[in-house]
Design a protein around this motif. Sequence first.
Motif, PDB file in Angstrom:
ATOM      1  N   UNK A   1     108.301 -62.842   6.449  1.00  0.00           N
ATOM      2  CA  UNK A   1     107.677 -61.677   7.864  1.00  0.00           C
ATOM      3  C   UNK A   1     106.817 -60.127   7.345  1.00  0.00           C
ATOM      4  N   UNK A   2     107.783 -59.662   6.072  1.00  0.00           N
ATOM      5  CA  UNK A   2     107.705 -59.000   5.027  1.00  0.00           C
ATOM      6  C   UNK A   2     105.814 -59.821   4.554  1.00  0.00           C
ATOM      7  N   UNK A   3     106.013 -60.599   4.109  1.00  0.00           N
ATOM      8  CA  UNK A   3     105.178 -61.630   3.326  1.00  0.00           C
ATOM      9  C   UNK A   3     103.348 -61.555   4.501  1.00  0.00           C
ATOM     10  N   UNK A   4     103.964 -61.605   5.637  1.00  0.00           N
ATOM     11  CA  UNK A   4     103.223 -61.189   6.491  1.00  0.00           C
ATOM     12  C   UNK A   4     102.545 -60.346   6.427  1.00  0.00           C
ATOM     13  N   UNK A   5     103.126 -59.069   6.386  1.00  0.00           N
ATOM     14  CA  UNK A   5     103.105 -57.998   6.969  1.00  0.00           C
ATOM     15  C   UNK A   5     102.160 -57.693   5.644  1.00  0.00           C
ATOM     16  N   UNK A   6     102.549 -57.679   4.899  1.00  0.00           N
ATOM     17  CA  UNK A   6     102.263 -57.805   2.921  1.00  0.00           C
ATOM     18  C   UNK A   6     100.246 -58.391   3.175  1.00  0.00           C
ATOM     19  N   UNK A   7     100.219 -59.559   3.698  1.00  0.00           N
ATOM     20  CA  UNK A   7      98.768 -59.805   3.792  1.00  0.00           C
ATOM     21  C   UNK A   7      97.931 -59.199   4.813  1.00  0.00           C
ATOM     22  N   UNK A   8      98.648 -58.986   5.826  1.00  0.00           N
ATOM     23  CA  UNK A   8      97.595 -57.928   6.784  1.00  0.00           C
ATOM     24  C   UNK A   8      97.644 -56.834   6.505  1.00  0.00           C
TER      25      UNK A   8
END
Length: 248
Positions: A165-172
């Motif tokens: 989830x953190x990785x996804x937020x960083x990508x966004x």
Amino acid sequence: MTKIVNKFLSKSFHMVSDSDPDIVSWNGVGDSFTIKDIDAFQKHVLPKYFNHSKFTSYVRQLNFYGFQKMSQDTDIRIIPKEITSKTNGNASDDESSHAESVSSTSNQQNPSSSSSISSVRNPANNSARFMHQYFRRGMPELLSKIQRSTAKPKVPAMELEDYEALHKQIAELKGQISQMESQVDQKVEQAVQLVRNDYMTKVTQLEASYQSLVSVVSLLLNGKPAMGLAAAAPTTAFPSLQQLFKQV
């Protein structure tokens, strides 16, 4: 391989062993030491071994290495299993047996305490006793086992789902930043184009005004309207607006 012993621990060991016993000395079986006169300890003992004479600073260092300070009412005595069978050169077997007996009796009276804890009265007001399981009389080889506490907080391990989830937020966030940069570039380009257009419009208007002024001046000089710059007399009397800009 010989382990390196911290200078503070080594100095403290020799300080307790070699100093005036009326000021600081080992206790009983040598599993703790007592500073019997804090004032004299600060004045006469600490300056010999350290670059200060503050008792509070010394106690702070002891705390960093896991030493325990005994209260005035009770002394906590901890005897590691690995050295219970090892007798001290300055203490008799009877003293060791007596210490273990006192520890056993104390544990029976206080079940919540550790099996290696005993209580001894210490009524002195200007004294303090400290102990560490690896700080023992006649056993300097144990000093290398004493480690300085780092007091670093333990960071809980991150779950795989939380990591994803953190990785996804960083990508966004990266995508949003890229989009904002693109929008800013477009805005800047539009602003530059508007300024350029406005500049060219004003130059055109100024050129027209200049031509009108040239015609008026030519009419005044020649008595007839000027057909552009070519009708002016002399022809070099009126430079073009672009030539004026170049001269400026």
